[in-house]
Design an enzyme around this catalytic site. Structure first.
Site, PDB file in Angstrom:
ATOM      1  N   VAL A 134       0.823  -1.211   0.000  1.00 31.23           N
ATOM      2  CA  VAL A 134       0.000   0.000   0.000  1.00 31.23           C
ATOM      3  C   VAL A 134       0.853   1.255   0.000  1.00 31.23           C
ATOM      4  O   VAL A 134       0.689   2.156  -0.819  1.00 31.23           O
ATOM      5  CB  VAL A 134      -0.948   0.006   1.216  1.00 31.23           C
ATOM      6  CG1 VAL A 134      -1.753   1.300   1.266  1.00 31.23           C
ATOM      7  CG2 VAL A 134      -1.878  -1.197   1.168  1.00 31.23           C
TER       8      VAL A 134
ATOM      9  N   ASP B 225      10.066   3.015   6.794  1.00 33.21           N
ATOM     10  CA  ASP B 225       9.739   1.628   7.111  1.00 33.21           C
ATOM     11  C   ASP B 225      10.722   1.133   8.159  1.00 33.21           C
ATOM     12  O   ASP B 225      11.917   1.479   8.106  1.00 33.21           O
ATOM     13  CB  ASP B 225       9.817   0.751   5.857  1.00 33.21           C
ATOM     14  CG  ASP B 225       9.034  -0.546   5.998  1.00 33.21           C
ATOM     15  OD1 ASP B 225       7.962  -0.678   5.377  1.00 33.21           O
ATOM     16  OD2 ASP B 225       9.498  -1.429   6.745  1.00 33.21           O
TER      17      ASP B 225
ATOM     18  N   ARG C 142      14.240  -3.632   3.681  1.00 31.84           N
ATOM     19  CA  ARG C 142      13.283  -3.047   2.740  1.00 31.84           C
ATOM     20  C   ARG C 142      13.796  -1.687   2.245  1.00 31.84           C
ATOM     21  O   ARG C 142      13.720  -1.394   1.047  1.00 31.84           O
ATOM     22  CB  ARG C 142      11.918  -2.897   3.413  1.00 31.84           C
ATOM     23  CG  ARG C 142      10.835  -2.236   2.564  1.00 31.84           C
ATOM     24  CD  ARG C 142      10.450  -3.082   1.382  1.00 31.84           C
ATOM     25  NE  ARG C 142       9.235  -2.591   0.739  1.00 31.84           N
ATOM     26  CZ  ARG C 142       8.868  -2.905  -0.486  1.00 31.84           C
ATOM     27  NH1 ARG C 142       9.628  -3.705  -1.227  1.00 31.84           N
ATOM     28  NH2 ARG C 142       7.753  -2.437  -1.010  1.00 31.84           N
TER      29      ARG C 142
ATOM     30  N   THR D  49      -2.780  -4.487   9.266  1.00 29.28           N
ATOM     31  CA  THR D  49      -3.645  -4.746  10.416  1.00 29.28           C
ATOM     32  C   THR D  49      -4.122  -6.199  10.316  1.00 29.28           C
ATOM     33  O   THR D  49      -5.206  -6.473   9.802  1.00 29.28           O
ATOM     34  CB  THR D  49      -4.848  -3.783  10.441  1.00 29.28           C
ATOM     35  OG1 THR D  49      -5.402  -3.666   9.119  1.00 29.28           O
ATOM     36  CG2 THR D  49      -4.444  -2.408  10.932  1.00 29.28           C
TER      37      THR D  49
ATOM     38  N   THR E 155      -6.784  -0.864   7.303  1.00 26.86           N
ATOM     39  CA  THR E 155      -8.147  -1.325   7.538  1.00 26.86           C
ATOM     40  C   THR E 155      -8.376  -1.587   9.019  1.00 26.86           C
ATOM     41  O   THR E 155      -7.601  -2.300   9.656  1.00 26.86           O
ATOM     42  CB  THR E 155      -8.421  -2.614   6.744  1.00 26.86           C
ATOM     43  OG1 THR E 155      -8.170  -2.371   5.364  1.00 26.86           O
ATOM     44  CG2 THR E 155      -9.867  -3.066   6.925  1.00 26.86           C
TER      45      THR E 155
ATOM     46  N   CYS F 219      -6.498  -9.379   3.285  1.00 28.96           N
ATOM     47  CA  CYS F 219      -7.670  -8.501   3.198  1.00 28.96           C
ATOM     48  C   CYS F 219      -8.970  -9.278   3.373  1.00 28.96           C
ATOM     49  O   CYS F 219      -9.601  -9.227   4.425  1.00 28.96           O
ATOM     50  CB  CYS F 219      -7.675  -7.762   1.857  1.00 28.96           C
ATOM     51  SG  CYS F 219      -6.344  -6.553   1.691  1.00 28.96           S
TER      52      CYS F 219
ATOM     53  N   ARG G 222       1.209 -14.438   2.805  1.00 29.60           N
ATOM     54  CA  ARG G 222       0.494 -14.204   4.059  1.00 29.60           C
ATOM     55  C   ARG G 222      -0.922 -14.771   4.012  1.00 29.60           C
ATOM     56  O   ARG G 222      -1.700 -14.457   3.120  1.00 29.60           O
ATOM     57  CB  ARG G 222       0.434 -12.703   4.365  1.00 29.60           C
ATOM     58  CG  ARG G 222       1.720 -12.121   4.909  1.00 29.60           C
ATOM     59  CD  ARG G 222       1.587 -10.648   5.178  1.00 29.60           C
ATOM     60  NE  ARG G 222       1.428  -9.872   3.947  1.00 29.60           N
ATOM     61  CZ  ARG G 222       1.167  -8.569   3.913  1.00 29.60           C
ATOM     62  NH1 ARG G 222       1.000  -7.905   5.044  1.00 29.60           N
ATOM     63  NH2 ARG G 222       1.054  -7.939   2.768  1.00 29.60           N
TER      64      ARG G 222
END
Length: 424
Positions: free
Chosen positions: A16, A34, A39, A85, A120, A260, A331
């Protein structure tokens, strides 16, 4: 306050945050933060391991700088939080990453700063969880000294058609003035337009029901496919026939994983239960979708036994382990659950996935990844993820990987029902 004066800091550079940072950097300087040092190193070298942003896009992002040093964000006055989240082992919301990011911001928050959340959450979480942390750590007063916004992410990993700028963006703010500033900020990069919600809670609720609706719809189709399988009716042909009606929704059966669709409904049910309501349809859909991996394994095992294939000596190849096609993310992949179910029956399982990096493979050392499946090696082959590399293969190519007597379980309807042995 003008959006021209906003100095952006984006916290979280995953699926995102990175595309958002790249898009904003076309209009203004952006600092991307981050906590993962590796990363930051890879992005600084022009490489994105999520494959959401190309190397050329990164090299063109001259206004974007990367850091894992929190003090670098002190010059920012507008922070956008895009951390994950997830849910915990008990399927309760895990707001740890959100709280940690908020605490980091709270330590550097200044008067008139704006904090926008994209992660979210359940309705009310931003105001109930984030604001007290910010007030406590900054000693500033909410809606007097600093302000809050919520603009839920709508990124679809691996989707090169629906990207940040081409997806309508929901925006909201803690005051009418801040709501308009945030809406104008996103409007500067979103060609598809924005929708300004009347409140932060409405924006939160709108996001969490998007994936909840998809989850429930897929659960219905999964249940129908189970029924049709028992009736020896081809589910795909049923859906094609029903789809000729203009208002029939085009969902297909399948595994529901990822960070998600398989997660967000638990955020909504958590809040519903907290206010005394026990959701029925949402939880029933979750239970059914969570059980599809076990169903797939049971179907394959039953077919193998029917074909007199000895389970203890059998080998199964699973093609695709990520939670969706053309995406390296494992994930909450429900394919992993299939592996575990098969291994319970002493079946040897090899996994081939060209999208999973060597680093991810090492993190999942309990899974036997192979680069090149050998012809004539497998009693059964599961087509689990529709990666582009697999779409280029013919049914003959896939059959050749199996032993003389083999089974193909096509979870993604890649081939006609006459060419495979099992389908959802």
């Amino acid at each position: 306050m003008s959006i021209d004066n906003l100095q952006l800091g984006i916290i979280g550079l995953g699926y995102v945050g990175l595309p958002l940072a790249v898009e904003f950097s076309k209009k203004r300087p952006v600092i991307g933060f981050d906590i993962n040092e590796d990363r930051i190193k890879e992005l600084s070298l022009g490489y994105d391991s999520t494959f959401e942003v190309s190397s050329s896009e990164l090299s063109d992002s001259k206004n974007l700088t990367y850091t894992d040093k929190l003090q670098k964000l002190e010059e920012c006055n507008c922070f956008i939080v895009t951390v994950p989240t997830p849910i915990d082992a008990n399927k309760n919301p895990d707001l740890g990453p959100l709280k940690n990011a908020t605490s980091s911001i709270g330590g550097i928050l200044k008067k008139n700063d704006i904090v926008i959340y994209e992660s979210t959450v359940y309705p009310g979480a931003t105001e109930e969880i984030a604001i007290p942390i910010l007030e406590n750590l900054s000693s500033l007063e909410f809606n007097k000294d600093f302000f809050i916004g919520y603009s839920p992410e709508r990124i679809n990993p691996g989707d090169k058609k629906h990207r940040v700028a081409s997806i309508v963006k929901i925006t909201s703010g803690s005051t009418p003035e801040i709501a308009h500033i945030i809406d104008k900020l996103y409007g500067s990069i979103i060609s598809a337009g924005t929708h300004m919600a009347p409140s932060i809670q409405i924006a939160e609720a709108a996001k969490v029901i998007e994936n909840t609706q998809r989850d429930v719809n897929i659960a219905l189709i999964n249940e129908l496919s189970i029924i049709f399988n028992k009736l020896n009716i081809d589910s795909e042909e049923v859906l094609k026939a029903a789809g000729t009606k203009w208002n029939f929704l085009p969902f297909k059966p399948g595994l529901v994983g990822g960070h998600c669709i398989g997660v967000d409904p638990y955020y909504l049910t958590h809040k519903a239960q907290a206010i005394g309501y026990d959701p029925k349809i949402i939880l029933a859909g979750r239970q059914l979708n969570d059980g599809m991996s076990e169903y797939v394994a049971e179907q394959l095992i039953a077919k193998m036994l029917d074909q007199q294939i000895e389970l203890n000596q059998s080998r199964v190849l699973i093609m695709g382990v990520t939670f969706k096609e053309n995406c390296p993310d494992m994930r909450n992949s429900k394919v992993i659950d299939i592996i575990y179910e098969l291994e319970k029956m002493n079946i040897s399982v090899d996994c081939n996935d060209p999208w999973v990096s060597k680093v991810s493979q090492k993190l999942h050392s309990d899974i036997n990844f192979i680069n090149e499946p050998k012809n004539g090696s497998y009693d059964a082959i599961i087509l689990a993820v529709a990666h582009s590399q697999f779409l280029e293969m013919s049914i003959g190519d896939i059959r050749s990987l199996g032993k003389r007597k083999n089974l193909i379980y096509d979870l993604k309807y890649l081939f006609a029902s006459t060419e495979t042995d099992l389908r959802l």
